[in-house]
Design an enzyme around this catalytic site. Structure first.
Site, short mmCIF file in Angstrom:
data_model
loop_
_atom_site.label_atom_id
_atom_site.label_comp_id
_atom_site.label_asym_id
_atom_site.label_seq_id
_atom_site.Cartn_x
_atom_site.Cartn_y
_atom_site.Cartn_z
N ASP A 566 0.83 -1.20 0.00
CA ASP A 566 0.00 0.00 0.00
C ASP A 566 0.87 1.26 0.00
OD1 ASP A 566 -2.40 1.40 -0.02
OD2 ASP A 566 -3.24 0.30 1.67
N ASP A 632 -10.52 1.63 -3.71
CA ASP A 632 -11.02 1.25 -2.39
C ASP A 632 -12.55 1.13 -2.39
OD1 ASP A 632 -8.63 0.95 -1.11
OD2 ASP A 632 -8.64 2.92 -0.15
#
Length: 832
Positions: A566, A632
């Protein structure tokens, strides 16, 4: 039909000596031509389909050179591949060079032209699993190898280097030439097609040019690579010695000249949870630029800057697209002056002092005392894709990425369950063990533990950067993280783990013990925080070494098969305390180095690039990453367009497409399980859902859809991804077509209600017009109960379907079921 590049010599009408370089890749129906007038840099005079008589392109110089006009300079601007004011370019500077803080205005003289069928090399990919000999050698390098120590790596035996190219342990991957273990690799994809992974020689041209008076040399190249992509790159060198100030590189923006018919611009914009939203505008006089200065391509970054004939779409309309293959700061732009045709350009954006070139030969410091100056600067590759419609433009990028990732198309993409939206930070052995059981029963093959397993990381405000397993959450013994990894492996699934290597929380041991490891504009002042984070300075060797070895150790200790990598904070005011210089360029290179070395040291390890979901999506990171996390937001209604426009660059088999809960966590929108499954069907399917609290009926349905996906995923890795152009903004038509066009699967989505009721017929692009096809529902979509509002049967919506000619399906189409809003169905098309 072989790829080919050649030089053609002649003379212009005004007596100017001409050299034309023509290169083509007939199998991919693409070619380019460059005209070199005298000793000047070349002009792009053709980019499109191969031409029948390349020798005739000598006439392109006289055909396209503009006349002198009133009120301008003696030579009307006709931009070269890297125009300067010396050739009357007065638009945005495309080459910015300074010496001792003073701007330079070079006039380049071409000193060498090399054009050949093998002028360029696409190197071997790190994705080919190396042999045990290479692994042993890499491990022996130890810290030097992980730190990118070239001297340590050079100490490796020739046998180990050969072993990398040979990739002896990868099933089905062998040297194409048994007598040349360092040559191209041959392998079969999941569909049995023969493929090659570099090093591969490709047609192209390499040009050297210099301005001796200013002490600057450039080497510029253009190549045609797999899929018919054009790519260009430049290297800048300093010709002066140590008695002169260093040569500062401010910008090198490379470009493609466009024909006059290109008059409309398509880019994408967006924000977190709504990435890749399309926008169009006419091409006007002036500059339309899309800079990215967040240290990565942000949510707003356009994957492609595309210019085409007005109204171009997915199926038709000539268009030309550009992509900068770089994961740091960059810009893409379209510019037209009153004097010129449009220029499609792009390159890295550099801060002042970020790249300074040292003396020729690389010996000693510069006259202004810089002992850290680089020997040369090489730009990122800038890619160009031409096609009749966006489907063809995208297919070129997809073909190229398949060639860079042989293992991904030689092995079925495993179905993933990621724990984030299931448990968030609430980790414990019993909960995740139960979730793993549910996952395995549903057909999941890879189980990924997300954020919350390390340090003091019980929420997103602390512990980031402390890459040690938390004894509080994962105590030693039968309920350790190692025990969970072993349990997951025992269920026949791969085990994955989340990291965010480039970031730290100020409330962490890393930040407290090593404040000098954090990028900061000045001592004592940190950049503005984002998500309670700051950026670790990976250009500092000690910080790099800590991060790389912590990850390396955990991969070995836990048997990690997959890393979710990430990157959440925007990288701003990015100055390294170690050097006092802006560090985005070096930081980006450091990230690539960790990817490269981890995958080399752990054969078969896959790494996902996740950057707050949909950030950092580019060909630079995709040289190493095995997939990207698209967004997301897993709400399937939002995903319909997010995934569609992400596929302009990224093939679906490298796109994380997950089935989430309803209502969606990001939007609170409730949707049917059928829509959520259908929207994840073409990509790298995953599950982002707490299966521990779902009824058995939902789990059974999930298992059926996963089973159906597994029947087709091998082909999805090599299929052509297509999107249909429909006049109805309420519907979407997407599909995956087999390479031989003998079968396809399409998805019809009704996002909202339509003006047309019932839905109008939709065309099915990508088929062979001369074949007959049977069209029928894919098994999970056969039952329309609860999905549609049709009050009579749809005649062809049966197991047997209907047989129609490809030409009819392409031109007029087939009527889909009348669906409620936010519903989708899948249909299959099989040649008779």
């Amino acid at each position: 039909m072989m790829s080919h590049a050649t030089q053609i010599h002649g003379t212009a009408a005004d007596g100017t000596a001409l050299t034309v370089v023509y290169a083509e890749q007939p199998a991919d129906r693409v070619a380019f031509a460059l005209a070199f007038p005298g000793s000047d840099l070349p002009r792009l005079v053709h980019w499109g389909r191969p031409v029948a008589h390349p020798d005739s392109l000598l006439g392109a110089y006289d055909a396209l050179k503009p006349q002198r006009v009133s009120g301008a300079l003696d030579e009307t601007a006709w931009p070269s591949v890297l125009p300067t004011q010396a050739e009357s370019w007065i638009g945005e500077p495309r080459l910015v060079l300074r010496r001792g803080g003073v701007e330079l205005f070079p006039k380049f003289v071409v000193t060498g032209i090399e054009a050949a069928d093998d002028a360029g090399v696409v190197g071997a990919t790190v994705d080919a699993t190396p042999s045990p000999e290479w692994v042993d050698a890499a491990r022996a390098f130890g810290r030097g190898a992980l730190a990118g120590d070239d001297a340590a790596m050079a100490a490796a035996s020739d046998a180990a280097v050969h072993a990398v190219a040979a990739a002896a342990t990868q099933p089905g991957v062998t040297p194409a030439d048994p007598d040349d273990p360092t040559g191209p690799l041959a392998y079969e994809d999941v569909a049995g097609q023969a493929r090659t992974a570099g090093p591969v020689r490709v047609p192209g041209v390499r040009v050297t040019a210099c301005d001796e008076a200013l002490g600057v040399e450039i080497e510029w190249r253009m190549e045609i690579v797999s899929g018919g992509l054009l790519r260009q790159q430049a290297e800048v060198r300093n010709l002066f010695g140590a008695d002169q100030p260093g040569l500062e590189v401010g910008k090198v923006e490379l470009g493609f000249a466009l024909p006059a018919a290109a008059a409309e611009i398509l880019t994408t914009t967006g924000h977190h949870l709504r990435e890749r939203s399309p926008q169009r505008q006419p091409l006007t006089v002036g500059r339309f630029a899309r800079p990215q200065l967040a240290g990565r391509p942000d949510f707003d970054a356009t994957l492609l800057t595309t210019v085409g004939v007005p109204g171009f779409g997915f199926e038709h309309g000539e268009a030309w697209a550009l992509h900068v293959a770089w994961s740091g700061n960059a810009v893409s732009a379209v510019e037209r002056l009153p004097y010129t045709q449009a220029q499609l350009t792009g390159g890295e954006l550099l801060f002042g002092g970020e790249v300074t070139l040292g003396p020729a030969g690389g010996a000693g410091e510069t006259a202004d005392g810089d002992a850290t100056a680089a020997a040369s600067y090489r730009t990122p590759w800038v890619y160009g894709s031409y096609g009749d419609g966006l489907n063809e433009i995208a297919a070129r990028f997809h073909t190229y990425l398949r060639s860079r990732h042989p293992r991904l198309v030689a092995k079925p993409r495993p179905v993933i369950l990621n724990t984030w939206e299931a448990v968030y930070f609430q980790h414990d052995f019993d909960t995740l063990k139960a979730l793993a059981d549910k996952a395995a029963a549903s057909g999941v093959e890879r189980f990924v533990v997300d954020d919350g397993w390390f340090g003091a990381r019980r929420d997103d405000t602390k512990g980031l950067g402390d890459w040690q397993i938390s004894p509080e959450v994962w105590p030693d013994g039968p309920k350790s993280l190692k025990a969970l990894a072993d349990y997951v492996h025992g269920l026949g699934m791969e085990f994955g783990l989340w990291f965010e290597p480039e970031m730290t929380n100020p409330d962490s041991e890393l930040a407290r013990n090593h404040p000098d490891w954090i990028l900061a504009p000045v001592p004592g002042r940190l950049p503005m925080q984002g998500r309670s984070q700051q950026v670790v300075d990976l250009t500092n060797p000690e910080a790099f070494d800590y991060i790389a070895h912590a990850m390396d150790a955990l991969v070995g200790e836990l048997g990690i098969d997959y890393i979710k990598w990430d990157h959440n904070k925007l990288v701003t005011e990015a100055v390294s305390p170690k050097t006092g210089r802006p560090a985005v360029h070096a930081q980006t290179e450091a990230v690539y180095r960790i990817f490269r070395t981890l995958k080399t040291r752990h054969p078969g390890l896959e790494i996902e690039s996740c950057s707050s979901g949909g950030g950092r999506v580019d060909l630079g990171i995709l040289e190493y990453a095995d997939r990207i996390w698209v967004s997301d937001c897993v709400d399937p209604v939002e995903r319909a367009d997010i995934q569609r426009y992400t596929s302009l660059l990224v093939p679906p088999f490298m796109m994380g497409e997950h089935v989430g809960a309803s209502p969606a966590h990001s939007t609170r929108r409730a949707t049917s399980q059928e829509l959520r499954m259908a929207m994840a069907f073409f990509g790298h399917m995953g599950i982002e859902w707490d299966l521990n609290h779902e009824p058995q009926e939902a789990l059974d349905k999930l298992g059926r859809w996963v089973g159906e996906y597994k029947k087709h995923r091998d082909w999805f890795a090599v299929d052509t991804c297509v999107h249909g152009d429909t006049p109805d903004p309420a519907v979407r038509l997407d599909g995956m077509v087999k390479p031989e066009r003998d079968a396809a699967i399409y998805r019809f989505t009704q996002l909202t209600t339509s003006q047309t009721y019932p839905a109008a017929p939709v065309r099915l692009p990508g088929l062979d017009p001369d074949r007959l096809y049977r069209v029928s529902p894919l098994a999970p979509s056969l039952d329309l109960e609860g999905l549609g509002n049709g009050q009579s049967p749809l005649g062809w919506w049966t197991e047997d379907g209907v047989v129609l000619p490809g030409a009819a399906l392409i031109a007029y189409g087939i009527r889909p079921p009348s669906l409620h809003p936010a519903q989708a169905v899948l249909l299959k098309v099989v040649a008779e």
